[in-house]
Design a protein around this motif. Structure first.
Motif, short mmCIF file in Angstrom:
data_model
loop_
_atom_site.label_atom_id
_atom_site.label_comp_id
_atom_site.label_asym_id
_atom_site.label_seq_id
_atom_site.Cartn_x
_atom_site.Cartn_y
_atom_site.Cartn_z
N LEU A 30 -11.31 2.38 6.77
CA LEU A 30 -10.10 1.68 6.57
C LEU A 30 -9.88 0.64 7.76
O LEU A 30 -9.44 -0.18 7.26
CB LEU A 30 -9.10 2.93 6.25
CG LEU A 30 -7.70 2.46 6.13
CD1 LEU A 30 -7.73 1.72 4.75
CD2 LEU A 30 -6.60 3.50 6.04
N HIS A 31 -10.08 1.06 8.79
CA HIS A 31 -9.69 0.28 10.07
C HIS A 31 -10.68 -0.98 9.98
O HIS A 31 -10.18 -2.03 9.94
CB HIS A 31 -10.13 1.05 11.16
CG HIS A 31 -9.06 1.98 11.60
ND1 HIS A 31 -9.03 2.39 13.01
CD2 HIS A 31 -8.13 2.48 11.05
CE1 HIS A 31 -8.11 3.31 13.24
NE2 HIS A 31 -7.60 3.43 11.93
N ASP A 32 -11.93 -1.01 9.61
CA ASP A 32 -12.74 -1.98 9.21
C ASP A 32 -12.34 -2.93 8.10
O ASP A 32 -12.16 -4.09 8.17
CB ASP A 32 -14.23 -1.59 9.02
CG ASP A 32 -14.87 -1.43 10.23
OD1 ASP A 32 -14.32 -1.71 11.34
OD2 ASP A 32 -16.02 -0.95 9.97
N ALA A 44 -3.06 -2.01 2.38
CA ALA A 44 -2.58 -1.03 3.22
C ALA A 44 -1.37 -1.29 3.74
O ALA A 44 -0.50 -0.28 4.03
CB ALA A 44 -3.78 -0.99 4.69
N SER A 45 -0.90 -2.53 3.84
CA SER A 45 0.60 -2.82 4.29
C SER A 45 1.68 -2.19 3.31
O SER A 45 2.73 -1.63 3.49
CB SER A 45 0.80 -4.15 4.42
OG SER A 45 0.27 -4.65 5.45
N GLU A 46 1.20 -2.41 2.09
CA GLU A 46 1.90 -1.79 0.84
C GLU A 46 2.09 -0.22 0.92
O GLU A 46 3.23 0.24 0.75
CB GLU A 46 1.52 -2.36 -0.80
CG GLU A 46 1.62 -3.91 -0.56
CD GLU A 46 1.09 -4.30 -1.84
OE1 GLU A 46 0.58 -3.36 -2.81
OE2 GLU A 46 1.06 -5.47 -2.20
N TRP A 47 1.17 0.28 1.09
CA TRP A 47 1.09 1.71 1.36
C TRP A 47 1.70 2.35 2.56
O TRP A 47 2.26 3.58 2.80
CB TRP A 47 -0.42 2.41 1.21
CG TRP A 47 -0.78 2.23 -0.37
CD1 TRP A 47 -1.53 1.44 -0.97
CD2 TRP A 47 -0.65 3.34 -1.16
NE1 TRP A 47 -1.67 1.95 -2.21
CE2 TRP A 47 -1.38 3.13 -2.29
CE3 TRP A 47 -0.05 4.72 -1.13
CZ2 TRP A 47 -1.05 3.83 -3.55
CZ3 TRP A 47 0.08 5.52 -2.26
CH2 TRP A 47 -0.56 5.20 -3.37
N LEU A 48 1.43 1.51 3.68
CA LEU A 48 1.81 2.14 5.07
C LEU A 48 2.94 1.71 5.85
O LEU A 48 3.42 2.31 6.49
CB LEU A 48 0.64 2.09 5.86
CG LEU A 48 -0.65 2.70 5.61
CD1 LEU A 48 -1.94 2.44 6.27
CD2 LEU A 48 -0.43 4.46 5.43
N LEU A 49 3.65 0.41 5.41
CA LEU A 49 4.46 -0.05 6.20
C LEU A 49 5.58 -0.35 5.04
O LEU A 49 5.39 -0.67 3.90
CB LEU A 49 4.11 -1.34 6.73
CG LEU A 49 2.99 -1.43 7.60
CD1 LEU A 49 2.30 -2.77 8.28
CD2 LEU A 49 3.23 -0.57 8.93
N GLY A 50 6.78 -0.52 5.68
CA GLY A 50 7.96 -0.85 4.79
C GLY A 50 8.93 -1.56 5.66
O GLY A 50 8.99 -1.62 6.95
N ALA A 51 9.86 -2.42 5.07
CA ALA A 51 10.95 -2.95 5.66
C ALA A 51 11.95 -2.02 6.39
O ALA A 51 12.23 -0.95 5.60
CB ALA A 51 11.74 -3.93 4.97
N LYS A 52 12.40 -2.04 7.70
CA LYS A 52 13.32 -1.15 8.16
C LYS A 52 14.63 -1.08 7.37
O LYS A 52 15.28 0.02 7.19
CB LYS A 52 13.62 -1.53 9.55
CG LYS A 52 12.48 -1.18 10.53
CD LYS A 52 12.96 -1.24 12.09
CE LYS A 52 11.99 -0.90 13.05
NZ LYS A 52 12.41 -1.06 14.32
N SER A 53 14.94 -2.01 6.60
CA SER A 53 16.08 -2.17 5.71
C SER A 53 15.79 -1.11 4.62
O SER A 53 17.06 -0.50 4.09
CB SER A 53 16.47 -3.43 5.34
OG SER A 53 15.64 -4.05 4.45
N GLU A 54 14.71 -0.71 4.33
CA GLU A 54 14.43 0.08 3.01
C GLU A 54 14.36 1.69 3.47
O GLU A 54 14.60 2.27 2.48
CB GLU A 54 12.87 -0.23 2.42
CG GLU A 54 12.87 -1.52 1.79
CD GLU A 54 11.47 -1.77 1.19
OE1 GLU A 54 10.61 -0.96 1.39
OE2 GLU A 54 11.19 -2.81 0.83
N ALA A 55 14.31 1.76 4.80
CA ALA A 55 14.42 3.18 5.01
C ALA A 55 15.90 3.82 5.07
O ALA A 55 16.93 3.19 5.24
CB ALA A 55 13.88 3.31 6.59
#
Length: 187
Positions: A30-32, A44-55
């Motif tokens: 996954l890192h590669d 990966a961004s869609e699965w692992l990251l989100g906008a702070k405003s969505e939290a």
């Protein structure tokens, strides 16, 4: 001979292969993918990251209750983030109450179920083992006799529902260890 990525349909084979690989190897793969593929980074961004405003976290109640004090929620701004971009953060956090991973965008006032205190052994049930010096406060005994361990906060045992319901809470960044120290021996 064609390379594996040039084969007509290697998707079923790849999906099957992921079940047989150890987690450390899948993590390296996954890192590669993230490093070398813009499409991989996007997924990966869609699965692992989100906008702070969505939290979604427990609403902050203003500490001042004096007359005339503003009842509006306090907005915290990040100093380190550029003003033009929306700050991003990890989408999946670990809750300090229930110790489960949770999606910060799906958090609500009923998402987390937990006990306030750790479970303890029913000493009366295990009195013979305890008298014989056998350690019964372990995971094997919890699996075998879940109804013989209980929570002092509510009296419920391991198979009953948790007594507290609320918002998941991730560890505050300031509470997380920043550095690891090693001890050096003095001669």
């Amino acid at each position: 001979m064609p390379s594996p990525d040039e084969q007509a349909d290697n998707l079923p084979l790849l999906l099957h292969a992921t079940h047989d690989e150890p987690i450390y190897r899948l993590e390296a793969i996954l890192h590669d993918i993230i490093k070398h593929s813009p499409e991989g980074r996007k997924i990966a961004s869609e699965w692992l990251l989100g906008a702070k405003s969505e939290a979604k976290y427990k609403p902050v109640v203003p500490s001042s209750t004096t007359p005339g004090a503003s009842a509006l929620p306090i907005k915290h701004e990040s100093i380190s983030e550029p003003k033009g971009k929306e700050p991003i953060s990890p989408r999946i956090e670990n809750c300090i109450y229930c110790l489960e991973d949770f999606d910060v965008t799906q958090n609500s006032e009923t998402s987390c179920r937990y006990h306030v205190e750790h479970d303890i052994v029913d000493a009366e049930f295990f009195q013979e083992e305890i008298a014989a010096g056998i350690d019964v406060d372990n995971d094997d005994h919890r699996l075998a006799w879940p109804d013989k361990f209980y929570y002092p906060c509510c009296g419920r045992d391991l198979i009953d529902e948790q007594c507290q319901i609320g918002w998941h809470k991730a560890a505050d960044p300031g509470d997380r260890p920043r550095k690891r120290f090693t001890r050096t021996e003095v001669i």
